[in-house]
Design an enzyme around this catalytic site. Structure first.
Site, PDB file in Angstrom:
ATOM      1  N   LYS A 112       0.824  -1.200   0.000  1.00  0.00           N
ATOM      2  CA  LYS A 112       0.000   0.000   0.000  1.00  0.00           C
ATOM      3  C   LYS A 112       0.869   1.265   0.000  1.00  0.00           C
ATOM      4  O   LYS A 112       2.085   1.183   0.199  1.00  0.00           O
ATOM      5  CB  LYS A 112      -0.925  -0.024   1.212  1.00  0.00           C
ATOM      6  N   TYR A 126     -12.158  -3.232  -3.644  1.00  0.00           N
ATOM      7  CA  TYR A 126     -12.684  -3.264  -2.276  1.00  0.00           C
ATOM      8  C   TYR A 126     -14.216  -3.298  -2.238  1.00  0.00           C
ATOM      9  O   TYR A 126     -14.812  -2.913  -1.233  1.00  0.00           O
ATOM     10  CB  TYR A 126     -12.173  -2.051  -1.491  1.00  0.00           C
ATOM     11  N   ARG A 145       3.393  -6.965   9.041  1.00  0.00           N
ATOM     12  CA  ARG A 145       2.669  -5.921   9.772  1.00  0.00           C
ATOM     13  C   ARG A 145       3.165  -5.798  11.207  1.00  0.00           C
ATOM     14  O   ARG A 145       3.229  -4.699  11.754  1.00  0.00           O
ATOM     15  CB  ARG A 145       1.179  -6.208   9.736  1.00  0.00           C
ATOM     16  N   ASN A 164      -1.589  -0.266   7.329  1.00  0.00           N
ATOM     17  CA  ASN A 164      -1.064  -1.598   7.659  1.00  0.00           C
ATOM     18  C   ASN A 164      -0.177  -2.199   6.569  1.00  0.00           C
ATOM     19  O   ASN A 164      -0.004  -3.392   6.492  1.00  0.00           O
ATOM     20  CB  ASN A 164      -2.181  -2.547   8.073  1.00  0.00           C
ATOM     21  N   HIS A 176      -1.771  -5.433   1.437  1.00  0.00           N
ATOM     22  CA  HIS A 176      -3.010  -6.184   1.236  1.00  0.00           C
ATOM     23  C   HIS A 176      -2.617  -7.566   0.753  1.00  0.00           C
ATOM     24  O   HIS A 176      -1.685  -7.702  -0.044  1.00  0.00           O
ATOM     25  CB  HIS A 176      -3.899  -5.525   0.171  1.00  0.00           C
ATOM     26  N   GLU A 193      -8.621 -10.990  -7.841  1.00  0.00           N
ATOM     27  CA  GLU A 193      -7.734  -9.837  -7.681  1.00  0.00           C
ATOM     28  C   GLU A 193      -6.614  -9.839  -8.718  1.00  0.00           C
ATOM     29  O   GLU A 193      -6.293  -8.791  -9.281  1.00  0.00           O
ATOM     30  CB  GLU A 193      -7.170  -9.818  -6.253  1.00  0.00           C
TER      31      GLU A 193
END
Length: 153
Positions: free
Chosen positions: A13, A53, A106, A116, A119, A130
């Site tokens: 991310k 999402y 994480r 965090n 993904h 995905e």
């Protein structure tokens, strides 16, 4: 891909990219024996992220999540190996970094659930969706890793 292997989608991310964690995160997957078969640094559209999402669209944090994911580049990857989805989730750690064990991505690199770092696909079915959303078929490579004989029986 052999019968006992599967693919998973992992995205670093914007917080992970901005903090220079791409290399250390890739190393975690490589050290585990997984094979990188696709990777790109990308800035997806709002529509793309809303589709990714979609299962969270009714949650109160959805708009903030999409806005955050639009805030910087994302490193999208496909990893391949035995039980890649399940093991990938273990490598990442719990969604809430405060519940993540030390030694997980994480647990080592994140503090706040809203930042965090990564993904990861939560099921084989979602991994397939995905991967198809983020990569074209020609972008996911098929090759035999030189280390495969040393990783798998």
């Amino acid at each position: 891909m052999s019968a006992n292997e599967e693919q998973t989608f992992i995205a670093i991310k914007p917080d992970g990219v901005q903090r220079g964690l791409i290399g250390p995160i890739i190393s975690r997957f490589e050290n585990r024996g997984f094979k990188l078969v696709a990777m790109k640094l990308t800035s997806p559209s709002q529509e793309h992220l809303e589709k990714h999402y979609a299962d969270l669209a009714t949650k109160p944090f959805f708009k903030g999540l999409v806005a955050y994911m639009l805030s910087g580049p994302i490193c999208a990857m496909v990893w391949e190996g035995k039980d890649a989805v399940k093991t990938g989730r273990v490598l990442l750690g719990a969604t809430n970094p405060l519940a993540s064990a030390p030694g997980t991505i994480r647990g080592d690199f994140a503090i706040d659930v809203g930042r965090n770092v990564c993904h990861g696909s939560d099921s084989v079915e979602n991994a397939k969706k995905e991967i198809a959303l983020w990569f074209g078929a020609s972008e996911v490579l098929k090759y035999t890793s030189a280390q495969a004989a040393w990783v798998y029986e």
